[in-house]
Scaffold this active site. Structure first.
Site, PDB file in Angstrom:
ATOM      1  N   GLU A 198     122.822  18.602  79.154  1.00 24.62           N
ATOM      2  CA  GLU A 198     123.447  18.262  77.695  1.00 24.62           C
ATOM      3  C   GLU A 198     124.515  16.555  78.617  1.00 24.62           C
ATOM      4  O   GLU A 198     124.208  15.691  77.329  1.00 24.62           O
ATOM      5  CB  GLU A 198     124.450  18.391  76.578  1.00 24.62           C
ATOM      6  CG  GLU A 198     124.106  20.240  76.473  1.00 24.62           C
ATOM      7  CD  GLU A 198     123.428  21.147  77.033  1.00 24.62           C
ATOM      8  OE1 GLU A 198     123.738  20.576  78.233  1.00 24.62           O
ATOM      9  OE2 GLU A 198     122.780  22.310  76.411  1.00 24.62           O
ATOM     10  N   HIS A 217     130.100  29.456  70.423  1.00 28.58           N
ATOM     11  CA  HIS A 217     128.176  28.994  69.572  1.00 28.58           C
ATOM     12  C   HIS A 217     128.902  29.078  68.533  1.00 28.58           C
ATOM     13  O   HIS A 217     128.290  29.041  67.414  1.00 28.58           O
ATOM     14  CB  HIS A 217     127.422  29.729  69.886  1.00 28.58           C
ATOM     15  CG  HIS A 217     126.982  29.448  71.503  1.00 28.58           C
ATOM     16  ND1 HIS A 217     127.413  30.076  72.804  1.00 28.58           N
ATOM     17  CD2 HIS A 217     125.458  29.646  71.734  1.00 28.58           C
ATOM     18  CE1 HIS A 217     126.437  29.856  73.536  1.00 28.58           C
ATOM     19  NE2 HIS A 217     125.487  29.520  73.904  1.00 28.58           N
TER      20      HIS A 217
HETATM   21  C1  LIG Z   1     125.748  24.476  77.352  1.00 29.16           C
HETATM   22  C2  LIG Z   1     124.473  24.808  76.912  1.00 29.16           C
HETATM   23  N1  LIG Z   1     123.199  24.888  76.249  1.00 29.16           N
HETATM   24  C3  LIG Z   1     122.537  25.432  75.596  1.00 29.16           C
HETATM   25  C4  LIG Z   1     122.593  26.971  75.876  1.00 29.16           C
HETATM   26  C5  LIG Z   1     120.896  27.611  75.254  1.00 29.16           C
HETATM   27  N2  LIG Z   1     120.629  28.692  76.509  1.00 29.16           N
HETATM   28  C6  LIG Z   1     121.688  29.459  76.166  1.00 29.16           C
HETATM   29  S1  LIG Z   1     121.019  30.241  77.900  1.00 29.16           S
HETATM   30  C7  LIG Z   1     120.111  29.174  77.695  1.00 29.16           C
HETATM   31  C8  LIG Z   1     119.043  28.883  78.650  1.00 29.16           C
HETATM   32  C9  LIG Z   1     119.336  29.817  80.449  1.00 29.16           C
HETATM   33  O1  LIG Z   1     118.366  29.303  81.163  1.00 29.16           O
HETATM   34  P1  LIG Z   1     118.305  30.227  82.280  1.00 29.16           P
HETATM   35  O2  LIG Z   1     120.274  29.326  83.316  1.00 29.16           O
HETATM   36  O3  LIG Z   1     117.475  29.916  83.336  1.00 29.16           O
HETATM   37  O4  LIG Z   1     119.224  31.727  82.466  1.00 29.16           O
HETATM   38  P2  LIG Z   1     118.002  32.336  81.533  1.00 29.16           P
HETATM   39  O5  LIG Z   1     118.192  32.978  80.107  1.00 29.16           O
HETATM   40  O6  LIG Z   1     116.461  32.796  81.591  1.00 29.16           O
HETATM   41  O7  LIG Z   1     118.793  33.768  82.765  1.00 29.16           O
HETATM   42  C10 LIG Z   1     120.039  27.878  77.121  1.00 29.16           C
HETATM   43  C11 LIG Z   1     118.745  26.754  77.251  1.00 29.16           C
HETATM   44  C12 LIG Z   1     123.392  27.277  76.324  1.00 29.16           C
HETATM   45  N3  LIG Z   1     124.452  28.563  75.505  1.00 29.16           N
HETATM   46  N4  LIG Z   1     125.070  26.036  76.472  1.00 29.16           N
END
Ligand SMILES: Cc1ncc(C[n+]2csc(CCOP(=O)(O)OP(=O)(O)O)c2C)c(N)n1
Ligand SMILES: [Mg+2]
Lengths: 324, 336
Positions: free
Chosen positions: B70, B139
């Site tokens: 971000e 959130h």
């Molecule tokens: C700071 C932030 N940005 C975006 C999100 C939205 N978000 C939640 S999980 C996620 C993907 C995370 O991917 P990864 O780190 O690969 O974990 P996975 O979901 O595959 O376990 C996103 C973009 C968030 N919760 N927090």
């Protein structure tokens, strides 16, 4: 690595508990009784268990939004977790956390985290504390292939390296951050561990769908970190069986992808084949665990449903320890 | 006039404006979606469904899927804005302002002032905010008051499809950084949307109702809740002047003051904790500027001084409700 019978049964039990917890939630969520975002860990069990089984209760872990597996592996009460996810008064966090923020400090689980990248620096803090306490404890952070792109993760890795604290960076590459593939979003040719190496850390890589491979790599890593060599990282190649969150239509998946990963990359099946093949455990041993786990999950759901809702009058309690 | 919901109004405005002005670019997490997967790009089109079709039409140079970063998203928007582009940066949840705050607060907001008025930073940050979906403490937050407090930022909160179009168009054609808040429970709200060019000036509150007995000032989802409260008290012959602020910076002080001068009674509704809130800000402004018109102390209907809980009933207890607004209206009316 020589795991005795009890250790093998324990590891299987924890992996199976995670799997069945998630499979059941996948069904329960369809009833509409569970609100908010639920990110299921099914498929990645060998990572959480392969790692947490080697930690003590005094080692700390910092988890992610996909935290159920880490919680169960570190010893959180399964019934308390289920109540929490149902938003009940008896939940591990009194219904305030839900799936995304479950924590249980008593077992060294410092919290799931709704902020991607939010946890990595906290594991460095746990490692700083561990070094001062001088008992050889470590701070472990789990990050996904998405979280590895967050600035906080980079800052945490560098801080750990320059302070040489016993922090462990576990990268669970399940190849997706939400709907985006690691091939697009991770710049280092999908090699996350190389980033840790770039920061000056020793890094391991293993197949995260294979409990024994994950376990063995982490044994080496842990020995290295506990010996006072500073931080280390491990990247595990793994799979998530469900959508990013429950309700995700998963249009980004390839044809037959879900069937393929369930067939070819299932840590539970691989575990069973390995231990029965080597005559360490029998199918009957494992079937007995399966039955106990299913019964536990059944009870957990029933008790969660029956538990009271939190008292609305408590909505602003616990904001401070003391406020004056 | 076309009938559409807020989501559709945002999507069609982005399409129209990006077509009109080739300097407009969009960046954010999964705004395309599916990049680097078997399903291929635009398998998703934004998790809130607010950017479908854009990547196909305008291509990967103007519609950019970002990794989860971000600070870099907002910082890149700031730099592109200083370099002649008009970036729209999406924060999937407004709470992630916490991750990117420096780029918003110390950078984007201050460039023009710090550089002696020599530059402009025409960036739009779209933030998905609000409670109501049990998305819990990280959130669900309505962080508009914090950003309203930062000189240099404009803060916009549409509550109707027409305003979503009008305010987004205004944001994209203006030259200052704009924080464009989209309430996650309001995307499906339907209404008439003017065709063609439609700009809604900032700092002009929308008069939702004129009733004359009590002034209710609200923004975002609290406007809808205030309408329910207004319906409830209307049964007892109580008339509400309901103002939808549309923008909290600039703030339509005149509309608020004019109404309070008539009614003498003010209720401010704010989906956030009370301290240093928008409610407190407006109550103070009215108390200072219209003290002699007031017949009762201003009432603030806010959430409690706590983070947002997960459990359904706790979240309901946290969010200001139509009932609480109704009680406040009756309380200020009963004051003698
Ligand atoms: C700071 C932030 N940005 C975006 C999100 C939205 N978000 C939640 S999980 C996620 C993907 C995370 O991917 P990864 O780190 O690969 O974990 P996975 O979901 O595959 O376990 C996103 C973009 C968030 N919760 N927090
Ligand atoms: Mg991932």
């Amino acid at each position: 690595m020589q795991l005795n019978r009890d250790e093998l049964l324990g590891a299987y039990r924890r992996m199976k508990t995670i799997r069945e917890f998630e499979e059941r939630l996948h069904e329960e969520i369809k009833t509409g009784e569970i609100g908010g975002f639920t990110h299921l860990y099914a498929g990645q069990e060998a990572v959480a268990v392969g790692i947490c089984d080697q930690l003590t209760v005094d080692d700390k872990i910092v988890s992610t939004h996909r935290g159920h597996g880490h919680c169960i592996a570190k010893g959180c009460d399964v019934k308390g977790m289920m109540k929490e996810i149902y938003g009940r008064a008896g939940g591990l966090c009194k219904g305030r956390a839900g799936s995304m923020h479950i924590a249980d400090l008593e077992v060294g689980m410092l919290g799931a985290n709704g902020i991607v990248g939010g946890g990595a620096p906290q594991a460095v803090g746990a490692a700083i504390a561990a070094r001062i306490d001088g008992k050889g404890r470590v701070g472990v952070t789990f990050s996904g292939d998405g979280a590895c792109n967050q600035g906080t993760t980079f800052e945490a890795m560098n801080l750990a390296v320059v302070t040489k604290v016993p922090a462990i960076f576990v990268f669970e590459n399940n190849h997706y951050s939400e709907h985006t593939g690691d091939a697009y979003a991770v710049g280092t040719s999908k090699d996350i561990a190389s980033r840790a190496e770039g920061f000056g850390m020793k890094a391991w890589r293993a197949n995260g769908c294979d409990f024994f491979e994950t376990y063995a790599a982490f044994t080496e890593l842990l020995e290295y970190v506990r010996a006072g060599n500073g931080p280390a990282a491990i990247e595990l190649d793994t799979e998530r069986y469900y959508g990013h969150f429950e309700g995700d239509p998963q249009r980004y998946r390839g044809k037959g992808e879900l069937d393929r990963i369930r067939a070819e990359r299932d840590c539970l099946k691989a575990f069973r084949a390995r231990v029965t093949g080597a005559a360490l455990l029998t199918d009957a041993d494992l079937d007995a665990v399966d039955a106990e786990v299913l019964a536990l999950i059944e009870e957990a759901v029933a008790e969660a449903r029956a538990d009271e809702q939190p008292d609305p009058a408590t909505v602003a309690d616990d904001v401070y320890v003391e406020y004056y | 006039m076309a009938i559409m919901n807020i989501r559709e109004a945002i999507v069609s405005t982005l399409h129209a404006e990006m077509e009109r002005d080739s300097d407009i670019i969009l960046l954010g997490e999964d705004v395309v979606g599916g990049n680097g997967t078997a399903g291929g790009p635009e398998a998703i089109g934004g998790i809130w469904g607010t950017s479908p079709g854009l990547w196909k039409k305008f291509g990967p140079e103007r519609v950019i899927d970002t990794p989860i970063s971000e600070s870099a998203i907002i910082g890149a928007a700031a730099g592109a804005a200083l370099s002649g582009k008009r970036p729209v940066a999406e924060l999937m949840f407004a709470d992630f302002v916490g991750v990117s705050l420096d780029q918003i607060w110390n950078q984007m907001a201050k460039f023009r002032y710090m550089f002696g008025g020599k530059t402009k930073c025409p960036a739009v940050v779209r933030l998905v905010y609000g409670a109501g979906m049990q998305t819990a403490a990280q959130h669900s937050q309505s962080v508009y008051a914090m950003l309203t407090a930062m000189p240099g930022l404009k803060v916009v909160l549409p509550t109707t499809p027409a305003d979503a179009k009008g305010l987004l168009t205004e944001a994209l054609r203006g030259d200052d950084p704009v924080m464009f808040f989209e309430h996650k429970t309001l995307y499906g709200v339907k209404g008439e949307v003017p065709e063609g060019d439609h700009r809604q000036r900032f700092g002009e509150a929308r008069v939702v109702r004129e009733g004359g007995d009590v002034t209710v000032v609200a923004c975002g989802r609290m406007v809808n809740f205030s309408e329910k409260a207004a319906d409830a008290v209307a049964k007892d012959g109580i008339g509400i002047d309901l103002l939808d602020l549309r923008t909290t910076s600039p703030l339509d002080e005149d509309a608020i003051l004019e109404s309070v001068e008539q009614t003498g009674r003010l209720v401010v509704v704010d989906e956030s904790p009370p301290r240093c809130s928008l409610a407190a800000d407006i109550a103070a402004m009215v108390t200072e500027r219209a003290f002699t018109s007031l017949k009762a102390p201003p009432a603030m209907v806010t959430a409690p001084h706590s983070p947002i809980p997960f459990a359904r009933n706790l979240e309901r207890a946290w969010v200001p409700s139509p009932q609480k607004i109704e009680e406040a209206v009756r309380r200020v009316l009963a004051f003698r």
